[in-house]
Design a protein around this motif. Structure first.
Motif, PDB file in Angstrom:
ATOM      1  N   ARG A  97       1.155 -63.515 -18.239  1.00 44.82           N
ATOM      2  CA  ARG A  97       2.089 -62.937 -19.208  1.00 44.82           C
ATOM      3  C   ARG A  97       2.590 -64.015 -20.162  1.00 44.82           C
ATOM      4  N   ASP A  98       2.830 -65.208 -19.615  1.00 45.83           N
ATOM      5  CA  ASP A  98       3.182 -66.368 -20.436  1.00 45.83           C
ATOM      6  C   ASP A  98       2.785 -67.602 -19.659  1.00 45.83           C
ATOM      7  N   SER A  99       2.954 -68.781 -20.246  1.00 45.54           N
ATOM      8  CA  SER A  99       2.471 -70.018 -19.646  1.00 45.54           C
ATOM      9  C   SER A  99       3.157 -70.343 -18.332  1.00 45.54           C
ATOM     10  N   ASP A 100       4.359 -69.804 -18.074  1.00 43.53           N
ATOM     11  CA  ASP A 100       5.084 -70.103 -16.836  1.00 43.53           C
ATOM     12  C   ASP A 100       4.967 -69.002 -15.798  1.00 43.53           C
ATOM     13  N   ASP A 101       4.148 -68.002 -16.079  1.00 39.44           N
ATOM     14  CA  ASP A 101       4.085 -66.825 -15.210  1.00 39.44           C
ATOM     15  C   ASP A 101       3.115 -67.047 -14.053  1.00 39.44           C
ATOM     16  N   GLU A 102       3.537 -67.851 -13.065  1.00 37.83           N
ATOM     17  CA  GLU A 102       2.707 -68.094 -11.896  1.00 37.83           C
ATOM     18  C   GLU A 102       3.014 -67.110 -10.776  1.00 37.83           C
ATOM     19  N   LEU A 103       4.198 -66.538 -10.762  1.00 36.27           N
ATOM     20  CA  LEU A 103       4.606 -65.675  -9.660  1.00 36.27           C
ATOM     21  C   LEU A 103       4.874 -64.242 -10.105  1.00 36.27           C
ATOM     22  N   GLY A 104       4.375 -63.900 -11.279  1.00 37.49           N
ATOM     23  CA  GLY A 104       4.571 -62.541 -11.761  1.00 37.49           C
ATOM     24  C   GLY A 104       3.843 -61.537 -10.900  1.00 37.49           C
ATOM     25  N   CYS A 105       4.108 -60.271 -11.145  1.00 31.83           N
ATOM     26  CA  CYS A 105       3.568 -59.227 -10.269  1.00 31.83           C
ATOM     27  C   CYS A 105       2.308 -58.572 -10.811  1.00 31.83           C
ATOM     28  N   THR A 106       2.098 -58.603 -12.119  1.00 33.48           N
ATOM     29  CA  THR A 106       0.913 -57.953 -12.659  1.00 33.48           C
ATOM     30  C   THR A 106       0.175 -58.903 -13.574  1.00 33.48           C
ATOM     31  N   PHE A 107      -1.162 -58.847 -13.508  1.00 33.64           N
ATOM     32  CA  PHE A 107      -1.986 -59.752 -14.280  1.00 33.64           C
ATOM     33  C   PHE A 107      -3.124 -58.988 -14.924  1.00 33.64           C
ATOM     34  N   PRO A 108      -3.113 -58.823 -16.249  1.00 28.50           N
ATOM     35  CA  PRO A 108      -4.217 -58.143 -16.927  1.00 28.50           C
ATOM     36  C   PRO A 108      -5.508 -58.936 -16.735  1.00 28.50           C
ATOM     37  N   TYR A 109      -6.634 -58.288 -16.928  1.00 30.16           N
ATOM     38  CA  TYR A 109      -7.918 -58.942 -16.750  1.00 30.16           C
ATOM     39  C   TYR A 109      -8.936 -58.352 -17.721  1.00 30.16           C
ATOM     40  N   GLU A 110     -10.026 -59.097 -17.906  1.00 34.82           N
ATOM     41  CA  GLU A 110     -11.143 -58.655 -18.742  1.00 34.82           C
ATOM     42  C   GLU A 110     -12.437 -59.039 -18.041  1.00 34.82           C
ATOM     43  N   VAL A 111     -13.373 -58.108 -17.944  1.00 32.98           N
ATOM     44  CA  VAL A 111     -14.658 -58.362 -17.297  1.00 32.98           C
ATOM     45  C   VAL A 111     -15.773 -58.027 -18.277  1.00 32.98           C
ATOM     46  N   LYS A 112     -16.695 -58.985 -18.474  1.00 40.04           N
ATOM     47  CA  LYS A 112     -17.858 -58.756 -19.329  1.00 40.04           C
ATOM     48  C   LYS A 112     -19.115 -59.208 -18.592  1.00 40.04           C
ATOM     49  N   VAL A 113     -20.216 -58.495 -18.860  1.00 42.35           N
ATOM     50  CA  VAL A 113     -21.496 -58.790 -18.220  1.00 42.35           C
ATOM     51  C   VAL A 113     -22.546 -59.014 -19.300  1.00 42.35           C
ATOM     52  N   PHE A 114     -23.293 -60.125 -19.172  1.00 42.87           N
ATOM     53  CA  PHE A 114     -24.387 -60.399 -20.103  1.00 42.87           C
ATOM     54  C   PHE A 114     -25.714 -60.108 -19.428  1.00 42.87           C
ATOM     55  N   SER A 115     -26.569 -59.364 -20.109  1.00 43.68           N
ATOM     56  CA  SER A 115     -27.910 -59.038 -19.623  1.00 43.68           C
ATOM     57  C   SER A 115     -28.933 -59.875 -20.382  1.00 43.68           C
ATOM     58  N   LEU A 116     -29.744 -60.677 -19.641  1.00 49.75           N
ATOM     59  CA  LEU A 116     -30.787 -61.444 -20.304  1.00 49.75           C
ATOM     60  C   LEU A 116     -31.865 -60.531 -20.873  1.00 49.75           C
ATOM     61  N   LYS A 117     -32.124 -59.416 -20.209  1.00 47.19           N
ATOM     62  CA  LYS A 117     -33.152 -58.495 -20.681  1.00 47.19           C
ATOM     63  C   LYS A 117     -32.733 -57.837 -22.003  1.00 47.19           C
ATOM     64  N   LYS A 118     -31.461 -57.455 -22.099  1.00 48.19           N
ATOM     65  CA  LYS A 118     -30.964 -56.797 -23.312  1.00 48.19           C
ATOM     66  C   LYS A 118     -30.432 -57.795 -24.336  1.00 48.19           C
ATOM     67  N   ASP A 119     -30.201 -59.038 -23.890  1.00 53.75           N
ATOM     68  CA  ASP A 119     -29.655 -60.087 -24.755  1.00 53.75           C
ATOM     69  C   ASP A 119     -28.340 -59.653 -25.395  1.00 53.75           C
ATOM     70  N   SER A 120     -27.451 -59.092 -24.577  1.00 55.84           N
ATOM     71  CA  SER A 120     -26.177 -58.618 -25.118  1.00 55.84           C
ATOM     72  C   SER A 120     -25.114 -58.605 -24.022  1.00 55.84           C
ATOM     73  N   TRP A 121     -23.844 -58.626 -24.472  1.00 51.52           N
ATOM     74  CA  TRP A 121     -22.698 -58.534 -23.582  1.00 51.52           C
ATOM     75  C   TRP A 121     -22.229 -57.085 -23.498  1.00 51.52           C
ATOM     76  N   LYS A 122     -21.681 -56.743 -22.350  1.00 55.24           N
ATOM     77  CA  LYS A 122     -21.109 -55.411 -22.149  1.00 55.24           C
ATOM     78  C   LYS A 122     -19.762 -55.570 -21.452  1.00 55.24           C
ATOM     79  N   ARG A 123     -18.756 -54.899 -21.980  1.00 56.61           N
ATOM     80  CA  ARG A 123     -17.437 -54.940 -21.347  1.00 56.61           C
ATOM     81  C   ARG A 123     -17.341 -53.841 -20.288  1.00 56.61           C
ATOM     82  N   ILE A 124     -16.854 -54.222 -19.098  1.00 53.59           N
ATOM     83  CA  ILE A 124     -16.678 -53.257 -18.013  1.00 53.59           C
ATOM     84  C   ILE A 124     -15.315 -52.606 -18.186  1.00 53.59           C
ATOM     85  N   GLU A 125     -15.334 -51.328 -18.559  1.00 52.58           N
ATOM     86  CA  GLU A 125     -14.090 -50.623 -18.862  1.00 52.58           C
ATOM     87  C   GLU A 125     -13.503 -49.911 -17.647  1.00 52.58           C
TER      88      GLU A 125
END
Length: 426
Positions: free
Chosen positions: A174-202
Motif C-alpha cells: 500500500r505504501d513503502s512502510d506497509d510491511e504489516l498491512g492486511c491486504t496486498f494487491p497482486y498482478e500475475v502475467k504469463v509469457f508463452s514462447l510459442k505465442k511470443d506474447s504475455w497474458k495477464r491472469i485475471e
C-alpha cells in the motif's frame, strides 16, 4: 586424449556411415559437441537442427541423466561445471550481461531464466548459447498502491501445450512502510514462447485471493518457482493471528490457474514456527522442514499432488563446520543413488551420504567463494540457429561498431594530414 567431436570426425572420414547410425551416435553426445558437429556435413547440419532430433536428444538425456551440468551464479558472473567431473568451472557468456548481477530464476530442459529487472527477461540455453529475449511487459500499480513490493518469477515447460512459459507475479504494498498491512494487491502475467506474447491472469479463485491478500509474501529462495508436475510452486508462509500454518501454492502451467498442494499430515498443522522451503529431486517435489536443533527433514512427494505419497526421504544434520542451516537444497542423486548433492547456504556444494549421514565438500577449481546453483541438462532446446531478433540486433551493433571504427580511422588520417602543415581544403 581426443575429444568426442574429433573422434567422431575420424569415424566419419573412415567410411560413409548411414544417417540412421549417425543419428544413434549423435543422440549420445552432449549438446555442446553437437553444436560443433553441425560443420561436419550438410546432412549432419540438418539432422542436428531437426526438431524431432532435438526432442529425441532431450528425451534421452532426461531418461539417462547423462551430460548434466551445474550452473553457478557468482556475484557478477555465471559459471558452469560438469557434474561428472566437478573439477573446474567455465565462464558462461550470455548477451544479458551488463554492469550489475544477472539473476537466474530456474532451470528447465536445458534452459535457464535470466533477469536483469522485472521487465528485462530472457530464456537462455547455456549449452548452445542461444537466447530468447522476452518483450518487455509493464508493471501497472493498482489503485491505492504507491510501491511495488516483491516480484516472483518462474520458468517451466507445459507438456500439455508443448510450450515453455515464464510466470511473473508481483505483490504490491500500500505504501513503502506497509510491511504489516492486511491486504496486498497482486498482478500475475504469463509469457508463452510459442505465442511470443504475455497474458495477464485475471481470474483467481476466491480462496486463493484470500490467501494472497492476507499473507505476505511468497517464498522460495529469492522467490523463484519450483517446477514439478507441470506446475510451479512457492511456499506461502503463515502469519500469526491471520493464517496459522504454512502452505505450498502451485500454478498449473496448462490450466494457468492457482491451487494448493497439501503438506504431509504430520507437519500440516501448527507449523507456523517451522521454517519451510521447497525444491525438486529426481523429478519429485520436495519439502524441507528446518528444526532449531540443527537438522532438516527432507520430504518427497512420490506421486504428484497425492497427499499420501509424501515420504520422509532423509534427514540432514548440521555439521560442526557450518554455523547454521539458513538454507539447503537438494540438487541430484549420485549415479549409484547412495548420495545426494546439496547446496548449503549459497556458499558450497556437498555430497551427502544417505546411509552414514556424512558430508564431503565438493572442491571446484577457480570457483567463486559464494554462489547459488542450478542443475541444467544438456539440450538443444531453442535450436542452434539462434534467435532472429538477437541475430538482427547483433548485426546492427556490429555495423554500428564498424561505422564508428571507420569514422575514427578517417579522423586519424585527417589529423595526420594537418600535422604535416597542410591546410584542409573544404
Amino acid at each position: 586424449m581426443k575429444t568426442q567431436a574429433s573422434l567422431l570426425v575420424d569415424l566419419l572420414e573412415m567410411a560413409t556411415i548411414p544417417m540412421d547410425i549417425v543419428n544413434d551416435i549423435f543422440l549420445q553426445l552432449p549438446a555442446k559437441t553437437l553444436v560443433r558437429c553441425r560443420a561436419l556435413s550438410k546432412p549432419c547440419y540438418h539432422l542436428i537442427n531437426d526438431p524431432d532430433f532435438i526432442s529425441s536428444h532431450l528425451r534421452r538425456v532426461l531418461q539417462t541423466g547423462d551430460h548434466l551440468m551445474i550452473l553457478l551464479r557468482g556475484a557478477l558472473r555465471l559459471y558452469s561445471v560438469d557434474l561428472d567431473s566437478l573439477d573446474s568451472v567455465h565462464d558462461v557468456e550470455h548477451p544479458m550481461k551488463r554492469g550489475g548481477p544477472t539473476e537466474v530464476f530456474g532451470s528447465c530442459n536445458g534452459l535457464i531464466g535470466l533477469s536483469n529487472s522485472p521487465t528485462d527477461l530472457a530464456v537462455f540455453n547455456p549449452s548452445t548459447r542461444q537466447i530468447r529475449r522476452l518483450p518487455p511487459s509493464s508493471i501497472d500499480l493498482p489503485d491505492g498502491s504507491s510501491n511495488r513490493g516483491y516480484v516472483f518469477f518462474g520458468l517451466g515447460y507445459d507438456s500439455v501445450s508443448d510450450d515453455y512459459k515464464v510466470v511473473r507475479m508481483v505483490q504490491f504494498k500500500r505504501d513503502s512502510d506497509d510491511e504489516l498491512g492486511c491486504t496486498f494487491p497482486y498482478e500475475v502475467k504469463v509469457f508463452s514462447l510459442k505465442k511470443d506474447s504475455w497474458k495477464r491472469i485475471e481470474s483467481v479463485s476466491s480462496s486463493i485471493q484470500l490467501l494472497f491478500y492476507f499473507s505476505y509474501h511468497l517464498l522460495y529462495r529469492r522467490g523463484y518457482g519450483v517446477l514439478a508436475g507441470n506446475s510451479l510452486h512457492w511456499v506461502l508462509p503463515g502469519r500469526p493471528g491471520l493464517i496459522a500454518f504454512n502452505l505450498i501454492v502451485r500454478f498449473d502451467l496448462a490450466l494457468e490457474e492457482f491451487g494448493i498442494v497439501r503438506l504431509p499430515e504430520v507437519v500440516a498443522y501448527g507449523n507456523v514456527d517451522i521454517q519451510m522451503d521447497i525444491g525438486v529431486l529426481d523429478g519429485c517435489l520436495c519439502l524441507l522442514c528446518y528444526h532449531d536443533l540443527g537438522y532438516v527433514d527432507v520430504w518427497m512427494m512420490k506421486k504428484y499432488n497425492v497427499r499420501g505419497s509424501w515420504t520422509k526421504a532423509f534427514t540432514v544434520y548440521k555439521p560442526s563446520s557450518v554455523k547454521s542451516f539458513s538454507y539447503i537444497r537438494p540438487l541430484v542423486y549420485s549415479k549409484d543413488r547412495d548420495k545426494v548433492l546439496l547446496e548449503i547456504n549459497n556458499t558450497k556444494l556437498v555430497w551427502f551420504d544417505i546411509e552414514s549421514k556424512k558430508m564431503s565438500t565438493v572442491r571446484i577449481k577457480d570457483c567463486p567463494s559464494s554462489y547459488s546453483a542450478e542443475l541444467v541438462v544438456s539440450s538443444l532446446v531453442l535450436g542452434c540457429k539462434g534467435d532472429l531478433n538477437n541475430i538482427r540486433l547483433r548485426k546492427e551493433q556490429q555495423a554500428k561498431e564498424a561505422e564508428e571504427a571507420k569514422m575514427m580511422q578517417n579522423s586519424r588520417k585527417r589529423d595526420d594530414f594537418l600535422s604535416k602543415g597542410f591546410k584542409l581544403v573544404l
